[in-house]
Structure formats: structure tokens, C-alpha cells
Enzyme design. Structure first.
Site, short mmCIF file in Angstrom:
data_model
loop_
_atom_site.label_atom_id
_atom_site.label_comp_id
_atom_site.label_asym_id
_atom_site.label_seq_id
_atom_site.Cartn_x
_atom_site.Cartn_y
_atom_site.Cartn_z
N GLY A 45 0.85 -1.19 0.00
CA GLY A 45 0.00 0.00 0.00
C GLY A 45 0.88 1.23 0.00
O GLY A 45 2.02 1.18 0.47
N LEU A 94 6.66 1.73 4.71
CA LEU A 94 7.78 2.19 3.88
C LEU A 94 8.36 3.52 4.39
O LEU A 94 9.51 3.83 4.12
CB LEU A 94 7.32 2.38 2.42
CG LEU A 94 6.82 1.11 1.71
CD1 LEU A 94 6.33 1.45 0.31
CD2 LEU A 94 7.90 0.04 1.67
N GLU A 136 -3.38 2.97 5.41
CA GLU A 136 -3.21 4.05 4.43
C GLU A 136 -4.09 5.26 4.76
O GLU A 136 -3.66 6.40 4.57
CB GLU A 136 -3.51 3.54 3.01
CG GLU A 136 -2.65 2.36 2.56
CD GLU A 136 -1.16 2.56 2.76
OE1 GLU A 136 -0.67 3.69 2.66
OE2 GLU A 136 -0.47 1.56 3.06
NI NI Z 1 2.80 3.07 5.76
#
Ligand code: NI
Length: 175
Positions: A45, A94, A136
Site C-alpha cells: 500500500g 515504507l 493508508e
Molecule cells: Ni505506511
């Protein structure tokens, strides 16, 4: 199209509620870049503010993990309207590299959103997809996985977080 740089914890846009999308023209290049970036980073995502774009858009692809159903999505202007149940998942992000945390979230959600053409939907999600969506949507509201755990759990990763923050800010300042 191409992958863009993912910004890390310490950058201001990760802490801001993103602006709603009002103009649905010319989103294609951005959305393509978001998918390219997510694939290059091996994510499942990605929210627009993770590539430093202040818009309420996120993409998801869990097709490597879930074989059934529709697993590649673009969601715009999301709003979670109902939640139910609870589930735990060891999550990574990330924008917070090399940190994994057990996060508790509702297991089932209903969400209003728009697609890339601006068409409005209200749908229910469960399983892994519901978890990724909530991760998200958190991003688009300026929240990160570290906000979803107890303070005591953050103590163990405090050094790690500080070094991510310092490196992230140094990188931003060097541009
Ligand atoms: Ni994230």
C-alpha cells in the site's frame, strides 16, 4: 512513468491531514507513479503523502498475498464510516523503515471513497484489505503505525526512530 522517492518519518507532510482531491483530471500520472513506487519498494500500500504529494489518494495491491477477489485498488478521498471487530497484524511501513509493530485495528470497515474518475462508492472491507486500507487512511490523516501502539512499546524502538528522523531530515535539507 517512474518510481518516486518515499519520504521517511521526520518529514512534515507525513504528519498532515492531506487535502481532498477536487479535480479528477490529470491524476493518471500520479497514480501510475504511486504504483511504480510501491512495487519498487515491495510495499502492499502507498499513500500520496509518502511521495510528498498533499492529496487524499492511496493505492493498494495485495494480489501477491490474497488470491481471491479484487486486490488492486485506487482509493480517493476515503472516509471510514463504520468499524467492527478487532484484529492484530504485525505491520511495517515504507516511511518507517526496518520497524515492525503489532497493531490492533477493527477487522471490518465500511468506507466512503471515490475512484480515479470521481465516482462515489460506499463499500465494506474485511481481512488483510481492511487492515491495509486503515493503515493508508491513517497516513492521509497524518498518522503512522507508531501512533497505534502503547508508549511502552515505543521505548524499544526510540533509538531507531530517532535515527530514521535524523537521516530523513538531513536528506531533505541536502536538496
Ligand atoms: Ni505506511
Amino acid at each position: 512513468m517512474s518510481a518516486r522517492e518515499v519520504i521517511h518519518y521526520g518529514r512534515t507532510l507525513l504528519r498532515k491531514k492531506c487535502e481532498p482531491v477536487r479535480d479528477f483530471n490529470d491524476l493518471d500520472d500520479l497514480i501510475d507513479d504511486m504504483f511504480d513506487t510501491m512495487y519498487e519498494e515491495n510495499g502492499i500500500g502507498l499513500a500520496a503523502n509518502q511521495i510528498n504529494v498533499d492529496l487524499q489518494i492511496f493505492v493498494v495491491d495485495i494480489s501477491d498475498i490474497e488470491e481471491e477477489g479484487e486486490n488492486i485498488h485506487v482509493f480517493i478521498n476515503p472516509m471510514i464510516t463504520e468499524t467492527e471487530g478487532e484484529s492484530w497484524l504485525n505491520e511495517g511501513c515504507l516511511s518507517v523503515p526496518n520497524v515492525r509493530l503489532d497493531v490492533k485495528r477493527p477487522s471490518k470497515i465500511t468506507m466512503d471513497f471515490q475512484d480515479r474518475t470521481g465516482k462515489k462508492f460506499s463499500k465494506q472491507f474485511d481481512g488483510l484489505l481492511a487492515t491495509v486500507i486503515q493503515h493508508e487512511v491513517d497516513h492521509l490523516n497524518g498518522n503512522l503505525i507508531i501512533d497505534r501502539v502503547h508508549e511502552v512499546e515505543k521505548i524499544g524502538i526510540k533509538k531507531e526512530l530517532n535515527s530514521i528522523k535524523e537521516a530523513s531530515r538531513a536528506k531533505a535539507n541536502s536538496k
